[in-house]
Design a protein around this motif. Structure first.
Motif, PDB file in Angstrom:
ATOM      1  N   TYR A 139      30.054  -1.596  -7.244  1.00  0.00           N
ATOM      2  CA  TYR A 139      31.005  -1.918  -6.179  1.00  0.00           C
ATOM      3  C   TYR A 139      30.374  -1.741  -4.805  1.00  0.00           C
ATOM      4  O   TYR A 139      30.459  -2.618  -3.952  1.00  0.00           O
TER       5      TYR A 139
ATOM      6  N   ARG B  64      36.627  -6.699  -1.193  1.00  0.00           N
ATOM      7  CA  ARG B  64      35.298  -6.406  -1.723  1.00  0.00           C
ATOM      8  C   ARG B  64      35.352  -6.070  -3.210  1.00  0.00           C
ATOM      9  O   ARG B  64      35.365  -4.902  -3.572  1.00  0.00           O
TER      10      ARG B  64
ATOM     11  N   PHE C 204      37.442  -5.733  -5.669  1.00  0.00           N
ATOM     12  CA  PHE C 204      38.360  -4.643  -5.974  1.00  0.00           C
ATOM     13  C   PHE C 204      38.477  -4.365  -7.474  1.00  0.00           C
ATOM     14  O   PHE C 204      38.653  -3.220  -7.885  1.00  0.00           O
TER      15      PHE C 204
ATOM     16  N   TYR D 169      42.372   0.146   2.395  1.00  0.00           N
ATOM     17  CA  TYR D 169      42.819  -0.889   1.461  1.00  0.00           C
ATOM     18  C   TYR D 169      42.403  -2.293   1.881  1.00  0.00           C
ATOM     19  O   TYR D 169      42.099  -3.122   1.024  1.00  0.00           O
TER      20      TYR D 169
ATOM     21  N   TYR E 212      41.919   7.729   0.400  1.00  0.00           N
ATOM     22  CA  TYR E 212      40.807   6.813   0.692  1.00  0.00           C
ATOM     23  C   TYR E 212      41.229   5.367   0.422  1.00  0.00           C
ATOM     24  O   TYR E 212      40.982   4.480   1.242  1.00  0.00           O
ATOM     25  N   THR E 213      41.875   5.142  -0.706  1.00  0.00           N
ATOM     26  CA  THR E 213      42.314   3.793  -1.072  1.00  0.00           C
ATOM     27  C   THR E 213      43.346   3.270  -0.079  1.00  0.00           C
ATOM     28  O   THR E 213      43.280   2.105   0.333  1.00  0.00           O
TER      29      THR E 213
ATOM     30  N   SER F  76      29.330  -4.534  -2.125  1.00  0.00           N
ATOM     31  CA  SER F  76      30.058  -4.495  -0.856  1.00  0.00           C
ATOM     32  C   SER F  76      29.113  -4.459   0.331  1.00  0.00           C
ATOM     33  O   SER F  76      29.312  -5.177   1.312  1.00  0.00           O
TER      34      SER F  76
ATOM     35  N   LEU G 137      35.973  -1.874  -8.549  1.00  0.00           N
ATOM     36  CA  LEU G 137      36.363  -0.519  -8.159  1.00  0.00           C
ATOM     37  C   LEU G 137      37.460   0.012  -9.082  1.00  0.00           C
ATOM     38  O   LEU G 137      37.444   1.190  -9.451  1.00  0.00           O
TER      39      LEU G 137
ATOM     40  N   TRP H 200      31.145   2.158  -9.928  1.00  0.00           N
ATOM     41  CA  TRP H 200      31.193   2.677  -8.552  1.00  0.00           C
ATOM     42  C   TRP H 200      29.958   2.188  -7.787  1.00  0.00           C
ATOM     43  O   TRP H 200      30.069   1.693  -6.662  1.00  0.00           O
TER      44      TRP H 200
ATOM     45  N   LEU I 230      38.805  -2.590   0.816  1.00  0.00           N
ATOM     46  CA  LEU I 230      38.713  -2.510  -0.641  1.00  0.00           C
ATOM     47  C   LEU I 230      39.190  -3.797  -1.314  1.00  0.00           C
ATOM     48  O   LEU I 230      38.590  -4.250  -2.289  1.00  0.00           O
TER      49      LEU I 230
ATOM     50  N   SER J 266      32.933   6.750   1.958  1.00  0.00           N
ATOM     51  CA  SER J 266      32.482   6.396   0.607  1.00  0.00           C
ATOM     52  C   SER J 266      31.290   7.253   0.201  1.00  0.00           C
ATOM     53  O   SER J 266      31.215   7.738  -0.930  1.00  0.00           O
TER      54      SER J 266
ATOM     55  N   PHE K   4      34.311   3.491   6.744  1.00  0.00           N
ATOM     56  CA  PHE K   4      34.460   3.225   5.307  1.00  0.00           C
ATOM     57  C   PHE K   4      33.214   3.666   4.538  1.00  0.00           C
ATOM     58  O   PHE K   4      33.310   4.359   3.520  1.00  0.00           O
TER      59      PHE K   4
END
Length: 134
Positions: free
Chosen positions: A116, A70, A72, A64, A59-60, A120, A75, A113, A67, A17, A13
């Motif tokens: 996030y 964390r 969300f 998921y 990616y999502t 995270s 994001l 971004w 995401l 990212s 991840f």
């Protein structure tokens, strides 16, 4: 799930990212979508936007679970800032106000971004590694 699988998933991840962040940053700094892609490949910037949307969607979907656990909403605001910036860019209204608005939404997306991922990663370090992130 084996004990080390959560760490592997989180590592994947964070790697993905980081790569997406790098691609977005390089595109913004070198204006790849406006200069390099049209000049060297003969494609319009629309193709790169479609590629970025597909990449972010994949990616999502792939991450998921992480995401959703964390921040969300933060994001989603990042995605929204980027989307509005692209929409304004696609309107091709060349005035100082529209350029300013485009940059503001892009900057807001970048900030969200970053928030996030900082939050995270911070959460990741504060959690026990017995059952991380899933």
């Amino acid at each position: 799930m084996k004990e080390g699988e959560g760490v592997k998933v989180m590592r994947s991840f964070l790697n993905w990212s980081g790569l997406i962040t790098l691609f977005l940053a390089l595109d913004d700094v070198f204006q790849v979508h406006e200069t390099l892609i049209p000049y060297y490949l003969g494609l319009t910037e629309h193709y790169l936007y479609v590629a970025y949307i597909a990449l972010l969607l994949a990616y999502t979907v792939k991450f998921y679970k992480i995401l959703l656990t964390r921040n969300f909403v933060v994001l989603l605001f990042a995605y929204l800032g980027f989307a509005i910036s692209i929409i304004i860019d696609e309107l091709e209204i060349y005035s100082e106000l529209w350029v300013f608005l485009e940059d503001c939404f892009k900057f807001a997306g970048i900030c969200m971004w970053c928030v996030y991922f900082v939050r995270s990663i911070s959460q990741s370090f504060s959690m026990k590694l017995e059952k991380p992130f899933l």
